[in-house]
Design a protein around this motif. Structure first.
Motif, mmCIF file in Angstrom:
data_model
loop_
_atom_site.group_PDB
_atom_site.id
_atom_site.type_symbol
_atom_site.label_atom_id
_atom_site.label_comp_id
_atom_site.label_asym_id
_atom_site.label_seq_id
_atom_site.Cartn_x
_atom_site.Cartn_y
_atom_site.Cartn_z
ATOM 1 N N ARG A 68 73.736 5.409 12.876
ATOM 2 C CA ARG A 68 74.801 4.504 12.435
ATOM 3 C C ARG A 68 76.111 4.920 13.100
ATOM 4 O O ARG A 68 76.449 6.096 13.126
ATOM 5 C CB ARG A 68 74.958 4.571 10.918
ATOM 6 C CG ARG A 68 73.687 4.257 10.159
ATOM 7 C CD ARG A 68 73.853 4.492 8.677
ATOM 8 N NE ARG A 68 72.554 4.401 7.992
ATOM 9 C CZ ARG A 68 72.391 4.574 6.686
ATOM 10 N NH1 ARG A 68 73.422 4.855 5.920
ATOM 11 N NH2 ARG A 68 71.180 4.465 6.150
ATOM 12 N N ILE A 69 76.826 3.946 13.609
ATOM 13 C CA ILE A 69 78.154 4.189 14.151
ATOM 14 C C ILE A 69 79.159 3.616 13.156
ATOM 15 O O ILE A 69 79.243 2.403 12.970
ATOM 16 C CB ILE A 69 78.348 3.543 15.536
ATOM 17 C CG1 ILE A 69 77.278 4.051 16.507
ATOM 18 C CG2 ILE A 69 79.754 3.844 16.058
ATOM 19 C CD1 ILE A 69 77.328 5.538 16.764
ATOM 20 N N LEU A 70 79.896 4.505 12.498
ATOM 21 C CA LEU A 70 80.894 4.088 11.519
ATOM 22 C C LEU A 70 82.215 3.815 12.230
ATOM 23 O O LEU A 70 82.654 4.608 13.052
ATOM 24 C CB LEU A 70 81.086 5.169 10.460
ATOM 25 C CG LEU A 70 79.820 5.710 9.787
ATOM 26 C CD1 LEU A 70 80.207 6.714 8.700
ATOM 27 C CD2 LEU A 70 78.977 4.581 9.208
ATOM 28 N N ASP A 71 82.856 2.693 11.906
ATOM 29 C CA ASP A 71 84.108 2.315 12.535
ATOM 30 C C ASP A 71 85.262 2.398 11.556
ATOM 31 O O ASP A 71 85.108 2.137 10.351
ATOM 32 C CB ASP A 71 84.023 0.886 13.081
ATOM 33 C CG ASP A 71 83.534 0.842 14.510
ATOM 34 O OD1 ASP A 71 84.358 1.079 15.419
ATOM 35 O OD2 ASP A 71 82.325 0.591 14.725
ATOM 36 N N ARG A 72 86.399 2.733 12.110
ATOM 37 C CA ARG A 72 87.618 2.832 11.326
ATOM 38 C C ARG A 72 87.945 1.522 10.599
ATOM 39 O O ARG A 72 87.709 0.441 11.107
ATOM 40 C CB ARG A 72 88.777 3.211 12.276
ATOM 41 C CG ARG A 72 90.126 3.380 11.627
ATOM 42 C CD ARG A 72 91.216 3.597 12.668
ATOM 43 N NE ARG A 72 91.295 2.491 13.626
ATOM 44 C CZ ARG A 72 91.844 1.317 13.372
ATOM 45 N NH1 ARG A 72 92.363 1.070 12.178
ATOM 46 N NH2 ARG A 72 91.861 0.379 14.293
ATOM 47 N N ASP A 73 88.474 1.655 9.381
ATOM 48 C CA ASP A 73 88.995 0.541 8.584
ATOM 49 C C ASP A 73 87.922 -0.485 8.214
ATOM 50 O O ASP A 73 88.179 -1.682 8.165
ATOM 51 C CB ASP A 73 90.148 -0.170 9.318
ATOM 52 C CG ASP A 73 90.951 -1.060 8.370
ATOM 53 O OD1 ASP A 73 91.128 -0.674 7.192
ATOM 54 O OD2 ASP A 73 91.402 -2.144 8.801
ATOM 55 N N MET A 74 86.722 -0.012 7.926
ATOM 56 C CA MET A 74 85.677 -0.904 7.466
ATOM 57 C C MET A 74 85.395 -0.661 5.982
ATOM 58 O O MET A 74 85.630 0.429 5.452
ATOM 59 C CB MET A 74 84.400 -0.705 8.294
ATOM 60 C CG MET A 74 84.581 -1.001 9.778
ATOM 61 S SD MET A 74 85.159 -2.691 10.104
ATOM 62 C CE MET A 74 83.708 -3.626 9.626
ATOM 63 N N ASP A 75 84.846 -1.689 5.322
ATOM 64 C CA ASP A 75 84.667 -1.626 3.871
ATOM 65 C C ASP A 75 83.656 -0.575 3.428
ATOM 66 O O ASP A 75 83.663 -0.156 2.280
ATOM 67 C CB ASP A 75 84.239 -2.997 3.335
ATOM 68 C CG ASP A 75 85.366 -4.016 3.375
ATOM 69 O OD1 ASP A 75 86.535 -3.593 3.412
ATOM 70 O OD2 ASP A 75 85.066 -5.231 3.372
#
Length: 391
Positions: free
Chosen positions: A301-308
């Motif tokens: 999983r690639i987690l991105d900034r400012d996501m819920d």
């Protein structure tokens, strides 16, 4: 999202020592500090040459009369003004940090200092004592720790998403000094000169950044370490331009650190990978808005900034200055740190010690451990990479 309405009745009156014309670090400090209106630059000792200092100060909008040729004069003259500086940032060569920082604290100023904060942990401990006695904020500029996804990583470790931490790999290995560039580069020359840089080059200059990310994200404490270091450019000896460090942490986790300026072809390669019993995370400063999250037996999983899906109660996530998908970077990270420094300074000045205690920022303990890392690596490497206790 970031709260731009968070303001003080009066911005903190701020000065600088060093960081004059042509200084990338000086510009970084100024850009970050004034970004949110919590600091206002009113004075400085930007250059040892009085005329150059005044000319530079005038060009960036300061009163030339408040641009001084020495930090001693800056502190003395500003203390005599009702509108004198309340805080100072130190962006000078390493060998001067201790004396300037000590003088600033004794003058009753809050301080933000470049690292390494001193050459010895004894000196760093002394600064800690002075800051405590004077009730002043003493921050250390580990500029990469302002990125929101670094704080997301910290929270994931703390909440147990990875399980018990087993392995940490740290690196900051660029290739920009793979040949003897210091012959024609005064800005690099002092970094490879022991009398100015201190006992290390890449360990202190960049290795401490990666090391502090490990400390900040994991909370792990080093028990002992073994270091080997090389001077591939012979003229840099005894300072290293490449180093490998093995670490054993309290509690059983292990780690490695690679610091290098001769990793030819590499831009930065500052990465930290934290391996737990259930999952791993990896952060790379060239892609700071993403965090790689790998759970055993599941797709990456690639987690991105400012996501819920991120932890919303993490202070670092609240530092998003623009929406997800847009590229936040270096200056935003620095500005986030200066925002924290300002909140802590303001709380201390208003006697709100409880609030001051709740504000995270890289402080003197970060500075002390960075200096200790340099000391212990030199001790180990100069004794055939023997294992040495970190404490």
């Amino acid at each position: 999202m970031f709260n731009e309405e968070q303001r003080f009745e009066h911005p903190i009156r701020w000065g600088m020592v060093g960081g004059g014309r042509g200084s990338q670090i000086g510009y970084s400090h100024r850009n970050a500090a004034v970004r949110d209106g919590l600091f206002t630059l009113v004075a400085g000792a930007f250059d040892l040459d009085a005329q150059r200092c005044q000319d530079f100060g005038k060009q960036i909008g300061l009163d030339p009369a408040r641009c001084y040729s020495s930090y001693q004069t800056l502190f003395e003259q500003e203390a005599n003004r009702e509108d004198g500086i309340q805080a100072v940032s130190i962006a000078t060569p390493n060998s001067t940090h201790y004396e300037i920082c000590k003088a600033a604290l004794q003058a009753g100023l809050h301080v933000v200092c470049e690292k390494p904060i001193t050459f010895t942990s004894k000196e760093a401990e002394e600064l800690k004592s002075i800051a405590k006695a004077k009730d002043r904020v003493l921050g250390v500029m580990y500029g990469y720790t302002g990125f929101p996804m670094v704080h997301q990583a910290r929270e994931m470790v703390e909440r147990g998403d990875l399980g018990d931490i087993r392995v940490v790999t740290m690196q900051f290995a660029h290739g920009f000094h793979n040949i003897e560039h210091e012959k024609d580069n005064p800005g690099l020359k002092w970094r490879v000169s022991p009398e100015v840089s201190g006992p290390t080059y890449v360990i202190g200059d960049i290795g401490t950044h990666a090391f502090y990310l490990c400390e900040m994200m994991t909370g792990l404490k080093v028990d002992r370490l073994s270091c080997m270091r090389q001077s591939f450019i012979p003229s840099r000896a005894p300072l290293e331009d490449n180093a490998h460090v093995m670490m054993e942490f309290e509690g059983g986790a292990v780690g490695t650190l690679w610091a290098s300026a001769v990793n030819a072809g590499s831009m930065h390669q500052q990465k930290i990978r934290i391996v737990g019993e259930k999952a791993s995370i990896e952060w790379w400063d060239e892609h700071p808005n993403q965090l790689r999250y790998e759970i055993q037996g599941e797709p990456v999983r690639i987690l991105d900034r400012d996501m819920d899906y991120l932890y919303k109660d993490v202070a670092g996530v609240a530092s998003n200055r623009i929406g997800g998908g847009h590229a936040e970077g270096y200056f935003e990270s620095w500005a986030n740190l200066y925002h924290r420094f300002a909140l802590a300074m303001n709380a201390v000045d208003h006697g709100d010690k409880q609030t001051a205690k709740t504000i995270w920022y890289p402080g003197i303990e970060a500075g002390i451990n960075g200096v200790r890392l340099c000391e212990k690596c030199v001790e180990s490497a100069d004794n055939h990479s023997t294992w040495v206790d970190f404490s």
